[in-house]
Design an enzyme around this catalytic site. Structure first.
Site, PDB file in Angstrom:
ATOM      1  N   GLU A  66     -28.253 -26.267  -2.106  1.00 21.87           N
ATOM      2  CA  GLU A  66     -27.104 -26.426  -1.198  1.00 21.87           C
ATOM      3  C   GLU A  66     -27.595 -27.028   0.099  1.00 21.87           C
ATOM      4  OE1 GLU A  66     -24.327 -23.159  -0.827  1.00 21.87           O
ATOM      5  OE2 GLU A  66     -24.055 -23.530   1.320  1.00 21.87           O
TER       6      GLU A  66
ATOM      7  N   ARG B 240     -12.675 -20.849  -1.460  1.00 18.85           N
ATOM      8  CA  ARG B 240     -13.861 -20.900  -2.313  1.00 18.85           C
ATOM      9  C   ARG B 240     -13.647 -21.575  -3.664  1.00 18.85           C
ATOM     10  NH1 ARG B 240     -18.046 -17.608  -0.792  1.00 18.85           N
ATOM     11  NH2 ARG B 240     -18.610 -17.085  -2.929  1.00 18.85           N
TER      12      ARG B 240
ATOM     13  N   GLU C 155     -22.792 -27.842  -3.071  1.00 22.11           N
ATOM     14  CA  GLU C 155     -23.827 -27.389  -4.017  1.00 22.11           C
ATOM     15  C   GLU C 155     -24.036 -28.443  -5.111  1.00 22.11           C
ATOM     16  OE1 GLU C 155     -23.125 -22.574  -3.562  1.00 22.11           O
ATOM     17  OE2 GLU C 155     -22.185 -23.582  -5.255  1.00 22.11           O
TER      18      GLU C 155
ATOM     19  N   GLU D 134     -30.206 -22.672  -4.219  1.00 21.17           N
ATOM     20  CA  GLU D 134     -29.062 -21.828  -4.599  1.00 21.17           C
ATOM     21  C   GLU D 134     -29.458 -20.905  -5.750  1.00 21.17           C
ATOM     22  OE1 GLU D 134     -26.238 -20.439  -4.534  1.00 21.17           O
ATOM     23  OE2 GLU D 134     -25.528 -21.118  -2.591  1.00 21.17           O
TER      24      GLU D 134
ATOM     25  N   HIS E 254     -17.191 -24.894  -1.167  1.00 24.49           N
ATOM     26  CA  HIS E 254     -16.338 -24.036  -0.336  1.00 24.49           C
ATOM     27  C   HIS E 254     -15.923 -24.854   0.887  1.00 24.49           C
ATOM     28  CE1 HIS E 254     -18.901 -20.542  -2.117  1.00 24.49           C
ATOM     29  NE2 HIS E 254     -18.232 -21.220  -3.026  1.00 24.49           N
TER      30      HIS E 254
ATOM     31  N   ASP F 234      -9.372 -57.171  -5.331  1.00 20.56           N
ATOM     32  CA  ASP F 234      -8.389 -57.175  -6.405  1.00 20.56           C
ATOM     33  C   ASP F 234      -8.324 -55.736  -6.902  1.00 20.56           C
ATOM     34  OD1 ASP F 234      -7.158 -57.166  -8.823  1.00 20.56           O
ATOM     35  OD2 ASP F 234      -8.558 -58.537  -9.805  1.00 20.56           O
TER      36      ASP F 234
ATOM     37  N   GLU G 119     -19.271 -26.777   2.064  1.00 19.74           N
ATOM     38  CA  GLU G 119     -20.606 -26.304   1.658  1.00 19.74           C
ATOM     39  C   GLU G 119     -20.866 -26.903   0.287  1.00 19.74           C
ATOM     40  OE1 GLU G 119     -20.707 -21.962   1.840  1.00 19.74           O
ATOM     41  OE2 GLU G 119     -19.201 -22.038   3.411  1.00 19.74           O
TER      42      GLU G 119
ATOM     43  N   GLU H 200     -12.207 -19.715   4.808  1.00 18.96           N
ATOM     44  CA  GLU H 200     -13.049 -20.355   3.788  1.00 18.96           C
ATOM     45  C   GLU H 200     -12.344 -20.263   2.431  1.00 18.96           C
ATOM     46  OE1 GLU H 200     -16.970 -18.574   3.266  1.00 18.96           O
ATOM     47  OE2 GLU H 200     -17.113 -19.370   1.243  1.00 18.96           O
TER      48      GLU H 200
ATOM     49  N   ARG I  70     -16.918 -11.617  -1.418  1.00 17.75           N
ATOM     50  CA  ARG I  70     -17.157 -12.935  -2.006  1.00 17.75           C
ATOM     51  C   ARG I  70     -16.494 -13.131  -3.367  1.00 17.75           C
ATOM     52  NH1 ARG I  70     -21.269 -13.508   1.651  1.00 17.75           N
ATOM     53  NH2 ARG I  70     -21.757 -15.662   2.113  1.00 17.75           N
TER      54      ARG I  70
HETATM   55  N1  GLU Z   1     -22.140 -21.280  -6.618  1.00 19.00           N
HETATM   56  C1  GLU Z   1     -21.031 -20.436  -6.233  1.00 19.00           C
HETATM   57  C2  GLU Z   1     -19.719 -21.160  -6.569  1.00 19.00           C
HETATM   58  O1  GLU Z   1     -19.614 -21.668  -7.605  1.00 19.00           O
HETATM   59  C3  GLU Z   1     -21.064 -20.057  -4.783  1.00 19.00           C
HETATM   60  C4  GLU Z   1     -22.285 -19.338  -4.331  1.00 19.00           C
HETATM   61  C5  GLU Z   1     -22.224 -19.056  -2.831  1.00 19.00           C
HETATM   62  O2  GLU Z   1     -21.564 -18.066  -2.428  1.00 19.00           O
HETATM   63  O3  GLU Z   1     -22.732 -19.858  -2.066  1.00 19.00           O
HETATM   64  O4  GLU Z   1     -18.787 -21.219  -5.819  1.00 19.00           O
HETATM   65 MG    MG Z   2     -23.608 -21.624  -1.833  1.00 24.55          MG
END
Ligand code: GLU
Ligand code: MG
Length: 443
Positions: A195, A334, A133, A188, A244, A53, A131, A332, A315
Site C-alpha cells: 500500500e 471501505r 493497495e 500489506e 478506501h 477520433d 488508500e 472513510e 474495520r
Molecule cells: N485489503 C483490505 C481491503 O480489501 C483492507 C486492509 C486495510 O484495512 O488496510 O479493503
Molecule cells: Mg490497507
C-alpha cells in the site's frame, strides 16, 4: 484560475527539454488513454486544437460523430520521470470536448466536474484521500504476469522478509518527482501485497492522482520485471486490493464534518453525508466495484466490507470514521476497489453524500460489534443490509437508483451498464476450473 498559463507550459517545455507531450484522457471504464505529440505542436496543444477520433474508445461516441477535441488541464503538467532525462516526455490530463465547444458527456472527468459544480452551488468543496493497495507478482520469460511472489511478508513487515521494499521506494520517489506528497508506504497483509498512501487533494486532482498512481506503479514494476496489479481479488483465500476513500467537505476553507459539541465530534452534515452514502451504496457499487472479480473481495474475513453499517472504529463496517478530528475529520468508505474509474467513483460518492445532506437524512445507529461474527438473523434484527453479491446484482441496483443514474448521465449510464452486462454474460457462461474439480469426478 489555474496555477499555470499557456505561456508557463510553453516555457517549461522549452526550458526543460521536453520533446514529447502525452495528452491523456480516460475511457468510461477508467482506462487511461493518450496520444503523444511532439514539441512542434505545443501551440495547438495549449490552444485546445488537438483532436482525437473517439469512435474506437470504450464508451465514447459512434462513428458518425467521432471528432473530439482535447482541452488540457494545464495544472496537470508533469514530466514522466521514468522516461529518458533528455528530450523528456511530459503529460497533460485533458477534458474532452465536442467540435461545437460543448463538453463531451461521455468524458468521465466531465461527470466528476459537473458533480463538483453541484457541490459548489451548495457552497461545498470536496476533498478525497484514497488508500491504494496492489500486488507485485513475478513475470514469466515472456514478461507476462504470474501469481508467483518470492515475498513472504505480511502487514508492516520489513526487509529482508518484505521483498517489495525497494520497488515501493522507487515508486514513491517517482511520484514525488511528479508532485505527489507521499504520506506512508508499507507492506500489506497478503504476500506480495503493498500500500502507498498519498496526501488528500480536491476531488478532481485526487481522481487524476489515482490514475497517475496506477500508471506509475505499473510502469516502475515493469522496469523491474515485476507485474503490479490492482485487480481486486487476484488470489482466493488471501486479502484483496481495496481503495478506501477518505472524504470531507469544506465550506469557506473549513472542514464542515467536525463539530466539537457532538459526542463523536461529528457535524449534522457529516451524519447526513454518511446516511446518503448508506442510502445509495448498493446503487453505486457497480461503479466503485466494477468487475466480476470485485465481488470476490467483498466477502467476510479480509477487512473488506460486505454489510451496510458505519462505525467510528470498527474495520468490519463499510464506513469508518478515522480518529482524527478538526480539519482532518473525514468519512472513510471501505468498499471501493482500485480497478474503478476514479472520476465516476468519486462523483457517485459525492452525489450520494450530498443527497443525504439535501434531504437531511439521519444514519442508523452506529455498529460497534464485529459484523462478520453476527448471524444473518442478528444482522436482520439490527436492520443491516448487504452490498450486492455479484456484478449483475450491482448493475440491476444501479439501474434502479435514480440519483446515481442521473449523476452519470444518460450516455455514461447506457454505455457503462451495456458493457457491464456483457462482461457478466461472458463470465456467466464460462466453464471454470472450480466446476471441473468439483463436478467432473462425482458426476
Ligand atoms: N485489503 C483490505 C481491503 O480489501 C483492507 C486492509 C486495510 O484495512 O488496510 O479493503
Ligand atoms: Mg490497507
Amino acid at each position: 484560475m489555474g496555477r499555470y498559463t499557456k505561456e508557463d507550459i510553453i516555457r517549461r517545455v522549452n526550458e526543460e527539454d521536453v520533446e514529447f507531450i502525452r495528452l491523456q484522457f480516460t475511457d468510461i471504464f477508467g482506462q487511461l488513454k493518450n496520444i503523444a505529440v511532439t514539441r512542434s505542436q505545443i501551440d495547438k496543444v495549449v490552444n485546445n486544437q488537438c483532436m482525437i477520433d473517439g469512435s474506437s474508445i470504450e464508451g465514447f461516441t459512434r462513428i458518425h460523430e467521432s471528432d473530439q477535441y482535447l482541452r488540457p488541464d494545464l495544472d496537470s503538467f508533469a514530466i514522466l520521470p521514468w522516461l529518458p532525462a533528455t528530450r523528456k516526455t511530459a503529460r497533460l490530463i485533458c477534458n474532452v470536448y465536442n467540435p461545437d465547444g460543448t463538453p463531451f458527456v461521455g468524458d468521465p472527468r466531465y461527470i466528476l466536474r459537473r458533480t463538483l459544480e453541484k457541490a459548489a452551488k451548495m457552497g461545498y468543496a470536496f476533498n478525497v484521500g484514497p488508500e491504494m493497495e496492489f500486488f507485485l507478482f513475478e513475470t514469466d520469460e515472456r514478461g507476462l504476469p504470474t501469481t508467483r511472489t518470492a515475498d513472504a511478508a505480511s502487514y508492516f513487515d520489513m526487509a529482508p522478509i518484505d521483498r517489495g521494499g525497494d520497488v515501493r521506494r522507487e515508486i514513491c520517489l517517482m511520484l514525488e518527482e511528479m508532485g505527489f506528497e507521499i504520506e506512508a508506504s508499507h507492506h500489506e497483509c497478503a504476500e506480495g501485497q503493498h500500500e502507498i498512501d498519498f496526501k488528500y487533494a480536491d476531488a478532481l486532482t485526487a481522481a487524476d492522482n489515482i490514475s497517475t498512481f496506477r500508471m506509475a506503479v505499473k510502469t516502475v514494476a515493469q522496469m523491474r520485471r515485476l507485474h503490479a496489479t490492482f485487480m481486486p481479488k487476484p488470489i482466493f483465500g488471501v486479502a484483496g486490493n481495496g481503495m478506501h476513500v477518505n472524504m470531507s467537505l469544506t465550506k469557506d476553507g473549513k472542514n464542515i464534518f467536525h463539530d466539537p459539541s457532538d459526542s463523536r465530534g461529528l457535524s449534522r452534515e457529516a451524519y447526513s453525508f454518511i446516511a446518503g452514502i448508506l442510502a445509495h451504496v448498493r446503487g453505486f457499487a457497480a461503479i466503485t466495484n466494477p468487475l466480476v472479480n470485485s465481488y470476490k473481495r467483498l466477502v467476510p474475513g479480509y477487512e473488506a466490507p460486505c454489510y451496510l453499517a458505519w462505525s467510528a472504529s470498527n474495520r468490519s463496517a463499510l464506513i469508518r470514521i478515522p480518529a482524527a478530528r478538526g480539519e482532518s475529520t473525514r468519512v472513510e468508505l471501505r468498499c471501493p476497489d482500485p480497478a474503478c474509474n476514479p472520476y465516476l467513483a468519486i462523483a457517485v460518492c459525492l452525489a450520494a453524500g450530498l443527497d443525504g445532506i439535501e434531504k437531511g437524512l439521519v444514519p442508523p445507529a452506529e455498529i460497534t460489534e464485529n459484523i462478520y461474527a453476527m448471524s444473518e438473523q442478528e444482522r436482520r434484527a439490527q436492520g443491516i443490509d448487504s452490498l450486492p453479491g455479484n456484478l449483475l446484482e450491482a448493475v440491476e441496483l444501479l439501474e434502479g437508483d435514480e440519483l446515481i443514474t442521473r449523476t452519470l448521465g444518460e450516455h455514461v449510464f447506457q454505455s457503462y451498464t451495456t458493457g457491464k452486462r456483457a462482461e457478466w454474460e461472458e463470465y456467466r457462461t464460462r466453464v471454470t476450473d472450480w466446476e471441473r474439480q468439483r463436478y467432473m469426478i462425482v458426476y
